[in-house]
Motif scaffolding. Structure first.
Motif, PDB file in Angstrom:
ATOM      1  N   LEU A 196       0.817  -1.212   0.000  1.00 53.96           N
ATOM      2  CA  LEU A 196       0.000   0.000   0.000  1.00 53.96           C
ATOM      3  C   LEU A 196       0.853   1.265   0.000  1.00 53.96           C
ATOM      4  O   LEU A 196       0.352   2.346  -0.314  1.00 53.96           O
ATOM      5  CB  LEU A 196      -0.933  -0.004   1.212  1.00 53.96           C
ATOM      6  CG  LEU A 196      -2.025  -1.082   1.192  1.00 53.96           C
ATOM      7  CD1 LEU A 196      -2.782  -1.101   2.517  1.00 53.96           C
ATOM      8  CD2 LEU A 196      -2.988  -0.852   0.041  1.00 53.96           C
ATOM      9  N   GLY A 197       2.131   1.135   0.353  1.00 59.15           N
ATOM     10  CA  GLY A 197       3.031   2.274   0.289  1.00 59.15           C
ATOM     11  C   GLY A 197       3.522   2.578  -1.110  1.00 59.15           C
ATOM     12  O   GLY A 197       4.153   3.619  -1.345  1.00 59.15           O
ATOM     13  N   ASN A 198       3.237   1.695  -2.061  1.00 55.66           N
ATOM     14  CA  ASN A 198       3.626   1.894  -3.459  1.00 55.66           C
ATOM     15  C   ASN A 198       2.498   2.658  -4.156  1.00 55.66           C
ATOM     16  O   ASN A 198       1.475   2.097  -4.516  1.00 55.66           O
ATOM     17  CB  ASN A 198       3.863   0.539  -4.121  1.00 55.66           C
ATOM     18  CG  ASN A 198       4.433   0.665  -5.527  1.00 55.66           C
ATOM     19  OD1 ASN A 198       4.166   1.629  -6.236  1.00 55.66           O
ATOM     20  ND2 ASN A 198       5.214  -0.320  -5.920  1.00 55.66           N
ATOM     21  N   ARG A 199       2.682   3.960  -4.351  1.00 58.66           N
ATOM     22  CA  ARG A 199       1.603   4.797  -4.883  1.00 58.66           C
ATOM     23  C   ARG A 199       1.165   4.361  -6.271  1.00 58.66           C
ATOM     24  O   ARG A 199      -0.024   4.377  -6.605  1.00 58.66           O
ATOM     25  CB  ARG A 199       2.051   6.262  -4.912  1.00 58.66           C
ATOM     26  CG  ARG A 199       2.173   6.913  -3.551  1.00 58.66           C
ATOM     27  CD  ARG A 199       2.457   8.397  -3.691  1.00 58.66           C
ATOM     28  NE  ARG A 199       1.362   9.087  -4.369  1.00 58.66           N
ATOM     29  CZ  ARG A 199       1.412  10.368  -4.722  1.00 58.66           C
ATOM     30  NH1 ARG A 199       2.500  11.094  -4.452  1.00 58.66           N
ATOM     31  NH2 ARG A 199       0.393  10.928  -5.322  1.00 58.66           N
ATOM     32  N   ALA A 200       2.134   3.976  -7.095  1.00 60.02           N
ATOM     33  CA  ALA A 200       1.789   3.554  -8.458  1.00 60.02           C
ATOM     34  C   ALA A 200       0.926   2.294  -8.431  1.00 60.02           C
ATOM     35  O   ALA A 200      -0.046   2.176  -9.186  1.00 60.02           O
ATOM     36  CB  ALA A 200       3.060   3.317  -9.271  1.00 60.02           C
ATOM     37  N   MET A 201       1.247   1.348  -7.531  1.00 57.59           N
ATOM     38  CA  MET A 201       0.466   0.119  -7.440  1.00 57.59           C
ATOM     39  C   MET A 201      -0.936   0.400  -6.911  1.00 57.59           C
ATOM     40  O   MET A 201      -1.917  -0.193  -7.384  1.00 57.59           O
ATOM     41  CB  MET A 201       1.183  -0.891  -6.535  1.00 57.59           C
ATOM     42  CG  MET A 201       0.468  -2.242  -6.456  1.00 57.59           C
ATOM     43  SD  MET A 201       0.350  -3.040  -8.068  1.00 57.59           S
ATOM     44  CE  MET A 201      -0.727  -4.416  -7.670  1.00 57.59           C
ATOM     45  N   VAL A 202      -1.043   1.303  -5.947  1.00 54.61           N
ATOM     46  CA  VAL A 202      -2.358   1.653  -5.418  1.00 54.61           C
ATOM     47  C   VAL A 202      -3.212   2.279  -6.518  1.00 54.61           C
ATOM     48  O   VAL A 202      -4.392   1.934  -6.685  1.00 54.61           O
ATOM     49  CB  VAL A 202      -2.218   2.613  -4.216  1.00 54.61           C
ATOM     50  CG1 VAL A 202      -3.583   3.158  -3.807  1.00 54.61           C
ATOM     51  CG2 VAL A 202      -1.567   1.891  -3.043  1.00 54.61           C
ATOM     52  N   GLY A 249      11.084 -10.447  -5.720  1.00 55.31           N
ATOM     53  CA  GLY A 249      10.549 -11.488  -4.869  1.00 55.31           C
ATOM     54  C   GLY A 249       9.126 -11.279  -4.409  1.00 55.31           C
ATOM     55  O   GLY A 249       8.580 -12.125  -3.706  1.00 55.31           O
ATOM     56  N   MET A 250       8.498 -10.161  -4.803  1.00 58.51           N
ATOM     57  CA  MET A 250       7.145  -9.846  -4.328  1.00 58.51           C
ATOM     58  C   MET A 250       6.094  -9.963  -5.416  1.00 58.51           C
ATOM     59  O   MET A 250       4.962  -9.504  -5.247  1.00 58.51           O
ATOM     60  CB  MET A 250       7.122  -8.431  -3.737  1.00 58.51           C
ATOM     61  CG  MET A 250       7.928  -8.259  -2.472  1.00 58.51           C
ATOM     62  SD  MET A 250       7.185  -9.139  -1.075  1.00 58.51           S
ATOM     63  CE  MET A 250       5.728  -8.140  -0.798  1.00 58.51           C
ATOM     64  N   ALA A 251       6.425 -10.565  -6.545  1.00 60.21           N
ATOM     65  CA  ALA A 251       5.472 -10.653  -7.655  1.00 60.21           C
ATOM     66  C   ALA A 251       4.206 -11.398  -7.232  1.00 60.21           C
ATOM     67  O   ALA A 251       3.097 -11.031  -7.630  1.00 60.21           O
ATOM     68  CB  ALA A 251       6.123 -11.340  -8.859  1.00 60.21           C
ATOM     69  N   GLY A 252       4.349 -12.461  -6.441  1.00 63.02           N
ATOM     70  CA  GLY A 252       3.186 -13.220  -5.998  1.00 63.02           C
ATOM     71  C   GLY A 252       2.232 -12.376  -5.169  1.00 63.02           C
ATOM     72  O   GLY A 252       1.007 -12.460  -5.332  1.00 63.02           O
ATOM     73  N   GLN A 253       2.781 -11.551  -4.274  1.00 62.82           N
ATOM     74  CA  GLN A 253       1.948 -10.677  -3.449  1.00 62.82           C
ATOM     75  C   GLN A 253       1.199  -9.664  -4.302  1.00 62.82           C
ATOM     76  O   GLN A 253       0.004  -9.421  -4.114  1.00 62.82           O
ATOM     77  CB  GLN A 253       2.838  -9.932  -2.443  1.00 62.82           C
ATOM     78  CG  GLN A 253       2.078  -9.060  -1.463  1.00 62.82           C
ATOM     79  CD  GLN A 253       1.477  -9.858  -0.315  1.00 62.82           C
ATOM     80  OE1 GLN A 253       2.083 -10.794   0.174  1.00 62.82           O
ATOM     81  NE2 GLN A 253       0.276  -9.489   0.096  1.00 62.82           N
ATOM     82  N   TYR A 254       1.894  -9.073  -5.267  1.00 59.96           N
ATOM     83  CA  TYR A 254       1.282  -8.056  -6.115  1.00 59.96           C
ATOM     84  C   TYR A 254       0.239  -8.680  -7.047  1.00 59.96           C
ATOM     85  O   TYR A 254      -0.825  -8.099  -7.279  1.00 59.96           O
ATOM     86  CB  TYR A 254       2.363  -7.322  -6.910  1.00 59.96           C
ATOM     87  CG  TYR A 254       3.012  -6.192  -6.141  1.00 59.96           C
ATOM     88  CD1 TYR A 254       3.632  -6.424  -4.912  1.00 59.96           C
ATOM     89  CD2 TYR A 254       3.014  -4.894  -6.631  1.00 59.96           C
ATOM     90  CE1 TYR A 254       4.227  -5.398  -4.200  1.00 59.96           C
ATOM     91  CE2 TYR A 254       3.602  -3.853  -5.922  1.00 59.96           C
ATOM     92  CZ  TYR A 254       4.214  -4.111  -4.711  1.00 59.96           C
ATOM     93  OH  TYR A 254       4.792  -3.083  -3.999  1.00 59.96           O
TER      94      TYR A 254
END
Length: 424
Positions: free
Chosen positions: A205-211, A338-343
């Motif tokens: 949630l700290g990734n503004r672009a992802m949000v 390493g976070m592709a699964g989470q995203y």
């Protein structure tokens, strides 16, 4: 494509083929064939969505820590058991439990397969890999639905049991195919300190672009996929007087456009900024809703109304073909190492929320408030364009247009082979 990617694509096709057998006929099976009524059939459809919403937040963390392949195999076995049990169930309680297992298993396969595609591709090949995945999914769903339609008989419960058994067999066959995949060494956080699920979600949630991408994704799925079999079909029947056969033709036109146009569109998409591609999809869908408005609110003949309604679904298919090589690769490029699964799981969760809310909102509107329904979703489509332009400001040049990296490497022709990729 390498051997691993080929098996992943075969797996996607098999999964979609199995779902195509049963998804179009699930309501009829529960309500009429098993005699459990419309209320139970509606609850079954709701259970699919609720099960997905429950498991997806945990699926991302499991994929990050265990890798996508083990999570995928567990999900496939669960989905297979749920499908077989659903075909054998005759009581409401067992039907609902079976639907929950099938819905949860199927929901987890999506981010797991998407993460496997990310791990087996590069930034240069990822758009084509996801376009191929989307192409095979639609082809599998279409062929499965066509074959399933010729096998079912509403007077014989055994014909539906056969369908669900075939779906279960497809999932088990997929287990065998996936078990042979040799995944490349991808970075996973298996040995890291036990970070809580809450902490990993806080990081995302700290990734503004992802949000912003998740907000955009919700509007995309709400305004398109969430309307296909609910609001838009109800609007077509009630406002435009579309027959059920014409509705089936419209759905077929949507699939046909995707299958025919996917790789032609890919060449166009690969050379352009992703944010602009998504923005153009919003404009195309706004035109689609305007055409739908003509079909239901115009004064033309029934033939013209039917042609316009079919064109609406075709225009949606064109937009979908443009999104498939754009959205999923962008999610992967925004994910830290390493976070592709989470995203992927987070984006799948957003999609599932939109698919749950979309029919609940669009169905009643499309059936009764015809003009407001068209205007509201036309504005949603224009909102997609606005959100996409805003998202583009949060992306780096390479995230927004991966071909920029390749062009930089070519320009630096005098650099060594090891230096150019590092700079890019």
């Amino acid at each position: 494509m390498g051997a691993a990617m080929r098996r992943i694509h075969v797996g996607n096709a098999l999964s979609a083929f199995g779902l195509g057998f049963t998804v179009p006929y699930l309501y009829v099976y529960v309500a009429q064939v098993r005699g459990l009524g419309a209320m139970t059939a509606g609850l079954v459809l709701a259970v699919f969505a609720v099960a997905a919403l429950i498991v997806l937040p945990f699926a991302g963390r499991a994929i990050v820590r265990r890798g996508p392949l083990p999570v995928l195999l567990v999900a496939l076995v669960t989905a297979s058991a749920g499908a077989l049990s659903l075909g054998l169930s005759s009581a409401a309680a067992t039907v609902l439990l079976s639907a929950a297992a099938l819905g949860a298993g199927q929901a987890v396969t999506q981010p797991a397969l998407a993460t496997m595609i990310v791990d087996c591709s590069t930034a240069e090949t990822r758009s084509r890999a996801f376009a191929t995945q989307f192409f095979l999914q639609n082809l599998g769903l279409g062929v499965g639905g066509l074959i399933g339609g010729h096998l079912v008989d509403t007077t014989k419960a055994a014909s539906f049991t056969l369908l669900f058994a075939l779906e279960a067999a497809m999932f088990l066959l997929l287990v065998v195919v996936m078990a042979t995949v040799r995944m490349p060494r991808a970075p996973h956080i298996g040995g890291a300190p036990a970070q809580s699920a809450k902490g990993s979600w806080k990081q995302l949630l700290g990734n503004r672009a992802m949000v912003q991408l998740c907000v955009l994704g919700f509007v995309l799925f709400f305004a398109c996929y969430g309307q296909f079999e609910s609001g838009l079909s109800a609007y077509g029947v009630e406002a435009a007087g579309i027959s059920t056969s014409a509705l089936g033709t419209a759905l077929a036109a949507n699939t046909l456009v995707i299958v025919v146009a996917q790789f032609a569109v890919l060449r166009f998409v690969e050379r352009r900024k992703r944010s602009r591609v998504i923005a153009s999809v919003g404009l195309i869908w706004a035109v689609a809703w305007a055409v739908a408005g003509y079909a239901g609110l115009g004064n033309g003949s029934q033939t013209m109304a039917t042609a316009a309604f079919i064109s609406t679904y075709a225009l949606f298919g064109l937009g979908e073909a443009m999104l498939s090589p754009t959205l999923a690769p962008l999610v992967a490029d925004l994910a830290p190492t390493g976070m592709a699964g989470q995203y992927n799981s987070a984006f799948a969760l957003v999609k599932q929320l939109a698919l749950a809310v979309g029919p609940a909102v669009g169905g009643p509107l499309g059936a009764s408030l015809h003009a407001p329904y068209v205007v509201i979703f036309l504005l949603f489509s224009l909102g997609i364009t606005v959100l996409a332009v805003r998202l583009g400001r949060q992306l780096t040049d390479v995230q927004n247009q991966p071909s920029v990296a390749r062009s930089r490497v070519v320009v630096q022709g005098g650099a060594s082979a090891g230096q150019a990729p590092a700079h890019a």
